[in-house]
Design a protein around this motif. Structure first.
Motif, PDB file in Angstrom:
ATOM      1  N   PRO A 125      -2.255 -99.482 -50.986  1.00  0.00           N
ATOM      2  CA  PRO A 125      -1.009-100.208 -51.243  1.00  0.00           C
ATOM      3  C   PRO A 125       0.011-100.127 -50.100  1.00  0.00           C
ATOM      4  O   PRO A 125       0.621-101.134 -49.755  1.00  0.00           O
ATOM      5  CB  PRO A 125      -0.465 -99.538 -52.515  1.00  0.00           C
ATOM      6  CG  PRO A 125      -1.211 -98.278 -52.679  1.00  0.00           C
ATOM      7  CD  PRO A 125      -2.497 -98.419 -51.959  1.00  0.00           C
ATOM      8  N   GLN A 126       0.141 -98.910 -49.477  1.00  0.00           N
ATOM      9  CA  GLN A 126       1.162 -98.801 -48.429  1.00  0.00           C
ATOM     10  C   GLN A 126       0.852 -99.700 -47.239  1.00  0.00           C
ATOM     11  O   GLN A 126       1.702-100.423 -46.734  1.00  0.00           O
ATOM     12  CB  GLN A 126       1.276 -97.357 -47.941  1.00  0.00           C
ATOM     13  CG  GLN A 126       2.205 -96.532 -48.794  1.00  0.00           C
ATOM     14  CD  GLN A 126       1.546 -95.248 -49.259  1.00  0.00           C
ATOM     15  OE1 GLN A 126       0.347 -95.063 -49.066  1.00  0.00           O
ATOM     16  NE2 GLN A 126       2.325 -94.383 -49.884  1.00  0.00           N
ATOM     17  N   GLN A 127      -0.415 -99.632 -46.819  1.00  0.00           N
ATOM     18  CA  GLN A 127      -0.826-100.454 -45.673  1.00  0.00           C
ATOM     19  C   GLN A 127      -0.681-101.933 -46.000  1.00  0.00           C
ATOM     20  O   GLN A 127      -0.179-102.715 -45.184  1.00  0.00           O
ATOM     21  CB  GLN A 127      -2.284-100.142 -45.315  1.00  0.00           C
ATOM     22  CG  GLN A 127      -2.432 -98.794 -44.657  1.00  0.00           C
ATOM     23  CD  GLN A 127      -3.163 -98.887 -43.330  1.00  0.00           C
ATOM     24  OE1 GLN A 127      -3.860 -99.862 -43.065  1.00  0.00           O
ATOM     25  NE2 GLN A 127      -2.961 -97.907 -42.490  1.00  0.00           N
ATOM     26  N   SER A 128      -1.084-102.318 -47.217  1.00  0.00           N
ATOM     27  CA  SER A 128      -0.994-103.730 -47.619  1.00  0.00           C
ATOM     28  C   SER A 128       0.452-104.195 -47.569  1.00  0.00           C
ATOM     29  O   SER A 128       0.757-105.253 -47.022  1.00  0.00           O
ATOM     30  CB  SER A 128      -1.503-103.902 -49.053  1.00  0.00           C
ATOM     31  OG  SER A 128      -2.865-103.645 -49.090  1.00  0.00           O
ATOM     32  N   ALA A 129       1.352-103.373 -48.104  1.00  0.00           N
ATOM     33  CA  ALA A 129       2.760-103.742 -48.135  1.00  0.00           C
ATOM     34  C   ALA A 129       3.295-103.905 -46.722  1.00  0.00           C
ATOM     35  O   ALA A 129       3.985-104.882 -46.410  1.00  0.00           O
ATOM     36  CB  ALA A 129       3.557-102.686 -48.886  1.00  0.00           C
ATOM     37  N   ALA A 130       2.941-102.954 -45.868  1.00  0.00           N
ATOM     38  CA  ALA A 130       3.432-103.022 -44.493  1.00  0.00           C
ATOM     39  C   ALA A 130       2.925-104.264 -43.790  1.00  0.00           C
ATOM     40  O   ALA A 130       3.695-104.994 -43.150  1.00  0.00           O
ATOM     41  CB  ALA A 130       2.997-101.762 -43.746  1.00  0.00           C
ATOM     42  N   VAL A 131       1.655-104.531 -43.963  1.00  0.00           N
ATOM     43  CA  VAL A 131       1.061-105.687 -43.283  1.00  0.00           C
ATOM     44  C   VAL A 131       1.647-106.991 -43.832  1.00  0.00           C
ATOM     45  O   VAL A 131       1.941-107.922 -43.078  1.00  0.00           O
ATOM     46  CB  VAL A 131      -0.478-105.654 -43.413  1.00  0.00           C
ATOM     47  CG1 VAL A 131      -1.093-106.960 -42.958  1.00  0.00           C
ATOM     48  CG2 VAL A 131      -1.025-104.498 -42.604  1.00  0.00           C
ATOM     49  N   ILE A 135       3.438-109.767 -41.567  1.00  0.00           N
ATOM     50  CA  ILE A 135       2.919-111.134 -41.475  1.00  0.00           C
ATOM     51  C   ILE A 135       3.975-112.153 -41.919  1.00  0.00           C
ATOM     52  O   ILE A 135       4.184-113.170 -41.250  1.00  0.00           O
ATOM     53  CB  ILE A 135       1.613-111.274 -42.285  1.00  0.00           C
ATOM     54  CG1 ILE A 135       0.512-110.481 -41.560  1.00  0.00           C
ATOM     55  CG2 ILE A 135       1.206-112.742 -42.420  1.00  0.00           C
ATOM     56  CD1 ILE A 135      -0.773-110.378 -42.308  1.00  0.00           C
ATOM     57  N   SER A 136       4.717-111.815 -43.014  1.00  0.00           N
ATOM     58  CA  SER A 136       5.705-112.825 -43.430  1.00  0.00           C
ATOM     59  C   SER A 136       6.810-112.965 -42.394  1.00  0.00           C
ATOM     60  O   SER A 136       7.337-114.058 -42.183  1.00  0.00           O
ATOM     61  CB  SER A 136       6.270-112.527 -44.819  1.00  0.00           C
ATOM     62  OG  SER A 136       6.660-111.201 -44.889  1.00  0.00           O
ATOM     63  N   SER A 137       7.127-111.873 -41.712  1.00  0.00           N
ATOM     64  CA  SER A 137       8.157-112.012 -40.680  1.00  0.00           C
ATOM     65  C   SER A 137       7.653-112.839 -39.509  1.00  0.00           C
ATOM     66  O   SER A 137       8.391-113.638 -38.927  1.00  0.00           O
ATOM     67  CB  SER A 137       8.662-110.636 -40.257  1.00  0.00           C
ATOM     68  OG  SER A 137       8.312-110.351 -38.932  1.00  0.00           O
ATOM     69  N   VAL A 138       6.373-112.669 -39.182  1.00  0.00           N
ATOM     70  CA  VAL A 138       5.786-113.487 -38.107  1.00  0.00           C
ATOM     71  C   VAL A 138       5.788-114.958 -38.510  1.00  0.00           C
ATOM     72  O   VAL A 138       6.155-115.853 -37.723  1.00  0.00           O
ATOM     73  CB  VAL A 138       4.350-112.998 -37.784  1.00  0.00           C
ATOM     74  CG1 VAL A 138       3.624-114.003 -36.880  1.00  0.00           C
ATOM     75  CG2 VAL A 138       4.397-111.629 -37.141  1.00  0.00           C
ATOM     76  N   ASP A 140       7.795-116.426 -40.704  1.00  0.00           N
ATOM     77  CA  ASP A 140       9.178-116.917 -40.708  1.00  0.00           C
ATOM     78  C   ASP A 140       9.643-117.288 -39.310  1.00  0.00           C
ATOM     79  O   ASP A 140      10.236-118.347 -39.089  1.00  0.00           O
ATOM     80  CB  ASP A 140      10.134-115.862 -41.292  1.00  0.00           C
ATOM     81  CG  ASP A 140       9.935-115.706 -42.786  1.00  0.00           C
ATOM     82  OD1 ASP A 140       9.244-116.573 -43.378  1.00  0.00           O
ATOM     83  OD2 ASP A 140      10.437-114.721 -43.353  1.00  0.00           O
ATOM     84  N   LYS A 141       9.366-116.394 -38.375  1.00  0.00           N
ATOM     85  CA  LYS A 141       9.792-116.656 -36.987  1.00  0.00           C
ATOM     86  C   LYS A 141       9.128-117.897 -36.432  1.00  0.00           C
ATOM     87  O   LYS A 141       9.768-118.735 -35.781  1.00  0.00           O
ATOM     88  CB  LYS A 141       9.461-115.451 -36.101  1.00  0.00           C
ATOM     89  CG  LYS A 141      10.558-114.418 -36.104  1.00  0.00           C
ATOM     90  CD  LYS A 141      10.377-113.449 -34.940  1.00  0.00           C
ATOM     91  CE  LYS A 141      11.363-112.296 -35.111  1.00  0.00           C
ATOM     92  NZ  LYS A 141      10.742-111.020 -34.750  1.00  0.00           N
ATOM     93  N   ALA A 142       7.833-118.008 -36.712  1.00  0.00           N
ATOM     94  CA  ALA A 142       7.089-119.165 -36.207  1.00  0.00           C
ATOM     95  C   ALA A 142       7.643-120.456 -36.833  1.00  0.00           C
ATOM     96  O   ALA A 142       7.807-121.474 -36.152  1.00  0.00           O
ATOM     97  CB  ALA A 142       5.611-119.005 -36.528  1.00  0.00           C
ATOM     98  N   ASN A 143       7.970-120.412 -38.115  1.00  0.00           N
ATOM     99  CA  ASN A 143       8.543-121.574 -38.797  1.00  0.00           C
ATOM    100  C   ASN A 143       9.846-122.009 -38.134  1.00  0.00           C
ATOM    101  O   ASN A 143      10.053-123.199 -37.867  1.00  0.00           O
ATOM    102  CB  ASN A 143       8.823-121.241 -40.262  1.00  0.00           C
ATOM    103  CG  ASN A 143       7.622-121.575 -41.132  1.00  0.00           C
ATOM    104  OD1 ASN A 143       6.815-122.429 -40.758  1.00  0.00           O
ATOM    105  ND2 ASN A 143       7.510-120.903 -42.263  1.00  0.00           N
ATOM    106  N   LEU A 144      10.723-121.003 -37.878  1.00  0.00           N
ATOM    107  CA  LEU A 144      12.000-121.314 -37.232  1.00  0.00           C
ATOM    108  C   LEU A 144      11.772-121.964 -35.884  1.00  0.00           C
ATOM    109  O   LEU A 144      12.397-122.968 -35.535  1.00  0.00           O
ATOM    110  CB  LEU A 144      12.832-120.039 -37.056  1.00  0.00           C
ATOM    111  CG  LEU A 144      13.459-119.462 -38.324  1.00  0.00           C
ATOM    112  CD1 LEU A 144      14.228-118.196 -37.995  1.00  0.00           C
ATOM    113  CD2 LEU A 144      14.383-120.487 -38.984  1.00  0.00           C
TER     114      LEU A 144
END
Lengths: 366, 261
Positions: A125-131, A135-138, A140-144
């Motif tokens: 769970p910890q690794q999944s949450a971190a990843v 990924i969502s931040s990547v 989001d940035k790409a979308n912007l």
């Protein structure tokens, strides 16, 4: 009418300390517990601590290769990528070997539209949450960037405060000093003592004019020297091989030696209690384990006591070895001064005094 | 053997009066009195559990008497145990030395415990262990261990040495050898007090004896006196004439002489 020269105790003390030390250095058990174990432990933990945190993600063969998302992700040093068929990756995911599977598909429109699918698992769970966060931040940035937003309404600014990178070795090395201190004191001294008692070595010494207190002090002094050499060895290996951090250099070094001597003096109370009470090794063994095992597990040798349930913490934080570990960490990882360690020294002294008093009541030389 | 058996002018180097030693409810030594004369070999003879070792250890000041007085060289054992320790040498029943130390190291350590120094090589040569200087106690034979143990009793040039069952468990050669050594030490003027349960040892080695049983001294005197006293009571040893021994049986069956293995 009998005037004889009263024998001085000083020569006896020095000689007995020297020869007790000599005997110990020829004893394989002292050597193993005192020197080999700590060196092996510190090397193993030093190597563990040096590996940086890594996340492994799986990218199936069906994912398109040329896309801004995976390109950014794979460019990160802390991301490892594993490729393979979807079935293979799902298997790896289920057993927690990889943190998530990320698959990107592209539409044939122009400009192309991308859809990212992320599969995670509860196996890790910890690794999944971190990843997932990464990924969502990547995304989001790409979308912007792709939407050509030049001036987003929320900006984030980050500032780094100067500080030392926290490494496991900096945490575990003080614990290792405590661990070695306790194992030398309990296993080395108790069993040595019980043997000398059983083999009448002490009794033979009492047949000389040397006082029992001198005999006891010389035993203590020889063990103290062994413990200081052991602490020295751990520190030197820690500093040279694993860059263990000494906030004030030589001063911290000497302070740790002082704490080790103080710690041993307090733990000797336990030692005298058990060694004075036990008639033979069979009796000493369970008592010695009763004292050491809970302390090895609970006193924050390998991981902080914060990770225990609330109700265990009052116990875990007040064991003698915990006080020792806290005191050493106070002057190393926390960068405090020796004066800041007083509550812990007080705690250690309290344990020591109680044990010495009990030992004084039950101690038997034979 | 009878070199000084009847010398009445010797002073008493040890005087024990009404000594009682209890461990809880158990009375190990029950109201004994005896003396040891300067320069003699004094034996305490008795079966296991008679209280020999406790008697010895109380005189050595390793145990405190429950009641009674002990004087060693005129010094009260209760009041000045350290002064007594300074003048005596003690050998315990079992080898009681650090197994990790060499013989020379042990001798040096014991000398320091008397705040003095010795020449360990010389001392080892005295007990025929000159070639064992670098050895450890556990590597010695039974007889060698006892000889070494006796060497440690001599580091402080004592006037009396106490030997607790020095020859128990030794083979006949080692026993004779140890007797010889004990006599040699005795000839240098050291009084010797030893315990034994071997009649032959008591008779051959000791100038005077105390026979102990169940915490009591049942008789004291020279071996000859003790035997004569018994004969005076009209005692006659029962002489049994055996027509054949087990050896005869064995030889009859195997037809061979027993050979030295």
């Amino acid at each position: 009418m009998h005037k004889v020269k009263r024998p001085g105790q000083w020569r006896a003390f020095l000689s007995m300390t020297y020869y007790a030390l000599r005997a110990q250095t020829r004893n394989p058990a002292t050597f193993a517990f005192g020197f080999i174990f700590p060196v092996v432990f510190i090397t193993v933990f030093g190597l563990i601590g040096n590996t940086p945190q890594n996340y492994t993600i799986g990218i199936p063969n069906t994912s398109v290769s040329n896309n801004p998302i995976t390109k950014t992700l794979t460019g990160q040093s802390f991301i490892r990528v594993e490729q393979g068929s979807r079935e293979y990756l799902e298997g790896q995911l289920r057993v927690g070997k990889i943190a998530s599977i990320i698959s990107v598909s592209r539409s044939s429109q122009n400009p192309p539209r991308y859809s990212v699918s992320l599969v995670t698992t509860r196996a890790n769970p910890q690794q999944s949450a971190a990843v997932t966060t990464i990924i969502s931040s990547v995304v989001d940035k790409a979308n912007l960037a792709l939407s050509a937003v030049k001036n987003p309404p929320i900006t984030l600014s980050q500032q780094e405060v100067a500080g030392r990178q926290f490494r496991y070795i900096d945490f575990v090395l003080p614990g290792m000093i405590g661990f070695s201190l306790l194992s030398t004191a309990i296993f080395g001294v108790i069993f040595g003592f019980v043997f000398l008692k059983k083999a009448l070595v002490f009794k033979r010494m009492f047949a000389t004019p040397t006082k029992p207190l001198t005999i006891l002090l010389s035993q203590g002094a020889s063990r103290l020297i062994i413990v200081l050499v052991q602490t020295l060895l751990i520190l030197v290996i820690g500093v040279l091989a694993f860059k263990f951090y000494l906030p004030q250099g030589l001063i911290t070094f000497l302070e740790i030696l002082f704490l080790s001597a103080f710690g041993l003096a307090a733990l000797m109370g336990f030692v005298l209690l058990i060694a004075g009470f036990a008639q033979d090794e069979n009796c000493a063994s369970p008592l010695a384990n009763l004292v050491t095992l809970p302390q090895f597990l609970l006193s924050g040798v390998f991981f902080p006591t914060d990770s225990f349930p609330k109700w265990v913490q009052p116990i875990a934080n007040n064991l003698p070895l915990s006080y020792f570990n806290l005191a050493v960490r106070k002057i190393t990882t926390e960068g405090g001064t020796l004066a800041d360690t007083w509550p812990y020294l007080l705690g250690l002294a309290a344990w020591g005094i109680v044990m010495y008093l009990l030992a004084a009541k039950t101690f038997k030389w034979e | 053997m009878a070199k000084k058996a009847t010398n009445k002018e010797k002073k008493n180097i040890i005087e024990v009066n009404n000594l009682i030693k209890k461990f809880g409810d158990f009375t190990a030594v029950n109201d004994i009195s005896f003396h040891v004369q300067e320069g003699e070999i004094f034996g305490i003879l008795g079966p296991n559990g008679a209280g020999k070792t406790t008697t010895l250890e109380t005189i050595e000041t390793l145990q405190k008497p429950t009641s009674g007085t002990i004087l060693v060289d005129g010094i009260d054992a209760k009041r000045h145990p350290d002064d007594i320790k300074q003048r005596i040498g003690v050998q315990l029943q079992s080898t009681s030395f650090y197994p990790e130390l060499k013989l020379t190291e042990l001798l040096k350590m014991f000398a320091a415990m008397y705040d003095t120094e010795v020449n360990p090589t010389e001392m080892l040569e005295k007990v025929q262990l000159g070639d064992k200087a670098g050895s450890f106690v556990n590597k010695l034979s039974g007889g060698q261990k006892q000889r070494f143990s006796i060497a440690t009793t001599l580091v402080n040039k004592p006037i009396v040495i106490f030997l607790d069952e020095p020859t128990t468990g030794l083979d006949p050669q080692a026993r004779l050898n140890l007797w010889q050594m004990i006599r040699e030490i005795n000839n240098t003027g050291v009084t010797i007090v030893l315990t034994t349960h071997y009649m032959e040892e008591a008779e051959q080695l000791c100038d005077r004896l105390a026979i102990m049983d169940s915490g009591k001294i049942v008789a004291t005197g020279t071996p000859r006196e003790l035997i004569e006293n018994l004969l005076k009571t009209g005692f006659k040893k029962e002489i049994v004439r055996k027509d054949a021994s087990l050896e005869d049986v064995f030889l009859h069956l195997t037809g061979k002489e027993l050979r030295d293995a």
